[in-house]
Design an enzyme around this catalytic site. Structure first.
Site, PDB file in Angstrom:
ATOM      1  N   ARG A 112    -136.411  88.220 -10.304  1.00 19.42           N
ATOM      2  CA  ARG A 112    -135.647  88.618 -11.483  1.00 19.42           C
ATOM      3  C   ARG A 112    -135.035  87.395 -12.153  1.00 19.42           C
ATOM      4  O   ARG A 112    -134.992  86.317 -11.576  1.00 19.42           O
ATOM      5  CB  ARG A 112    -134.543  89.614 -11.110  1.00 19.42           C
ATOM      6  CG  ARG A 112    -133.468  89.050 -10.197  1.00 19.42           C
ATOM      7  CD  ARG A 112    -132.527  90.133  -9.699  1.00 19.42           C
ATOM      8  NE  ARG A 112    -131.922  90.866 -10.789  1.00 19.42           N
ATOM      9  CZ  ARG A 112    -130.838  90.463 -11.454  1.00 19.42           C
ATOM     10  NH1 ARG A 112    -130.265  89.303 -11.141  1.00 19.42           N
ATOM     11  NH2 ARG A 112    -130.328  91.184 -12.429  1.00 19.42           N
ATOM     12  N   LEU A 113    -134.567  87.617 -13.385  1.00 19.65           N
ATOM     13  CA  LEU A 113    -133.743  86.662 -14.119  1.00 19.65           C
ATOM     14  C   LEU A 113    -132.546  87.445 -14.629  1.00 19.65           C
ATOM     15  O   LEU A 113    -132.701  88.583 -15.098  1.00 19.65           O
ATOM     16  CB  LEU A 113    -134.519  86.081 -15.312  1.00 19.65           C
ATOM     17  CG  LEU A 113    -135.314  84.803 -15.134  1.00 19.65           C
ATOM     18  CD1 LEU A 113    -136.073  84.490 -16.416  1.00 19.65           C
ATOM     19  CD2 LEU A 113    -134.416  83.627 -14.760  1.00 19.65           C
ATOM     20  N   ASP A 114    -131.354  86.869 -14.543  1.00 23.28           N
ATOM     21  CA  ASP A 114    -130.167  87.553 -15.046  1.00 23.28           C
ATOM     22  C   ASP A 114    -130.349  87.950 -16.504  1.00 23.28           C
ATOM     23  O   ASP A 114    -131.067  87.283 -17.265  1.00 23.28           O
ATOM     24  CB  ASP A 114    -128.944  86.630 -14.961  1.00 23.28           C
ATOM     25  CG  ASP A 114    -128.544  86.356 -13.516  1.00 23.28           C
ATOM     26  OD1 ASP A 114    -128.905  87.158 -12.645  1.00 23.28           O
ATOM     27  OD2 ASP A 114    -127.890  85.326 -13.279  1.00 23.28           O
ATOM     28  N   LYS A 115    -129.652  88.996 -16.904  1.00 25.84           N
ATOM     29  CA  LYS A 115    -129.705  89.456 -18.295  1.00 25.84           C
ATOM     30  C   LYS A 115    -129.355  88.343 -19.293  1.00 25.84           C
ATOM     31  O   LYS A 115    -130.020  88.203 -20.326  1.00 25.84           O
ATOM     32  CB  LYS A 115    -128.759  90.656 -18.470  1.00 25.84           C
ATOM     33  CG  LYS A 115    -128.844  91.334 -19.822  1.00 25.84           C
ATOM     34  CD  LYS A 115    -127.954  92.575 -19.845  1.00 25.84           C
ATOM     35  CE  LYS A 115    -128.026  93.264 -21.203  1.00 25.84           C
ATOM     36  NZ  LYS A 115    -127.175  94.484 -21.228  1.00 25.84           N
ATOM     37  N   SER A 156    -129.867  85.221 -18.918  1.00 26.89           N
ATOM     38  CA  SER A 156    -130.787  84.096 -18.761  1.00 26.89           C
ATOM     39  C   SER A 156    -132.113  84.392 -19.449  1.00 26.89           C
ATOM     40  O   SER A 156    -132.422  85.537 -19.777  1.00 26.89           O
ATOM     41  CB  SER A 156    -131.026  83.817 -17.274  1.00 26.89           C
ATOM     42  OG  SER A 156    -129.812  83.531 -16.617  1.00 26.89           O
TER      43      SER A 156
END
Length: 241
Positions: free
Chosen positions: A100-103, A105
């Site tokens: 995942r990637l943070d929102k 990011s």
């Protein structure tokens, strides 16, 4: 024809983990070729598996996409969540993100329908590099670079040593082999820096390059071949579960 246990077949579609699959099977929510299935059932590619009446198997070739996730998109397969990555992509086949990637990011994330490669890539012990370009709110000092490189205490552990390189006064490059929750942001916060922009530009051998935000492309044959070599000694789904 090769067969595998039902829970493994379900997990490899990316629908859920093997443990969650066992629970679904125990609860009588899984059917094979129209008949409710029990634990220990083995299936082949010719069998049709349904969960709660939804077909989750289909003869589809493996899909491997490099996607440039924009800021504001959430890396979840839950389509009820606003701004989820699945609805945003609207890909014609069922796919899911690797990691995942943070929102807040942006940058490179892999999308696939191959549950086996997901498990291999996500095993942190396999030391697969991820490269980020990060912009912070204060000038970057030599001390900041040294401390970030040598390990920061976050989440009841100390981060592994990593490669950090100053690009300019406010921007640095960092290469991680870990995947702790919000790792870079937490590391910066510990040193009283705030991340203003975080962009992932590389995962293993695949680079973002000129792929525009919101766009995706398929892996090249060479890229996929190299990834398969890199994860060749990684834990297989069966072992990792």
């Amino acid at each position: 024809m090769e067969t595998k246990r039902l829970n493994k077949a379900i997990s490899e579609t990316g629908y859920c983990s093997r443990r969650a699959a066992d629970k679904l099977i125990e609860d009588g929510k899984v059917a094979v070729n129209g008949k409710t299935a029990g634990l220990g059932v083995k299936v082949s590619v010719k069998d049709t598996i349904t969960v709660l009446g939804q077909v989750i198997t289909k003869e589809v070739e493996n899909i491997y996409l490099a996607f440039n996730k924009p800021v504001g998109i959430t890396c979840t397969t839950d389509t009820k969540i606003r701004g989820n990555i699945i609805s945003y992509l609207n890909y014609p086949e069922r796919i899911f993100p690797i990691g995942r990637l943070d929102k807040p990011s942006e940058g490179l994330i892999f999308m696939t329908n191959d549950g086996d490669i997901v498990n291999k890539i996500l095993r942190s012990k396999n030391n697969h590099e991820k490269e980020y370009i990060v912009t912070v709110d204060k000038k970057i000092t030599d001390s900041f670079v040294a401390k970030m490189s040598n390990g920061i205490p976050i989440l009841d552990t100390i981060t592994d040593k990593c490669k950090v390189e100053k690009i300019n006064d406010y921007t640095f490059k960092i290469i991680l082999t870990q995947g702790l929750n919000r790792q870079i942001r937490r590391m910066c916060e510990y040193l009283n820096y705030e991340v203003k922009k975080l962009k992932r530009v590389r995962i293993m051998n695949i680079r973002l390059n000129n792929l525009k935000p919101g766009k995706y492309r398929e892996f090249t044959k060479q890229e996929l071949q190299t990834i398969n070599q890199l994860v060749g000694n990684s834990s297989k789904t069966e072992e990792a579960s």
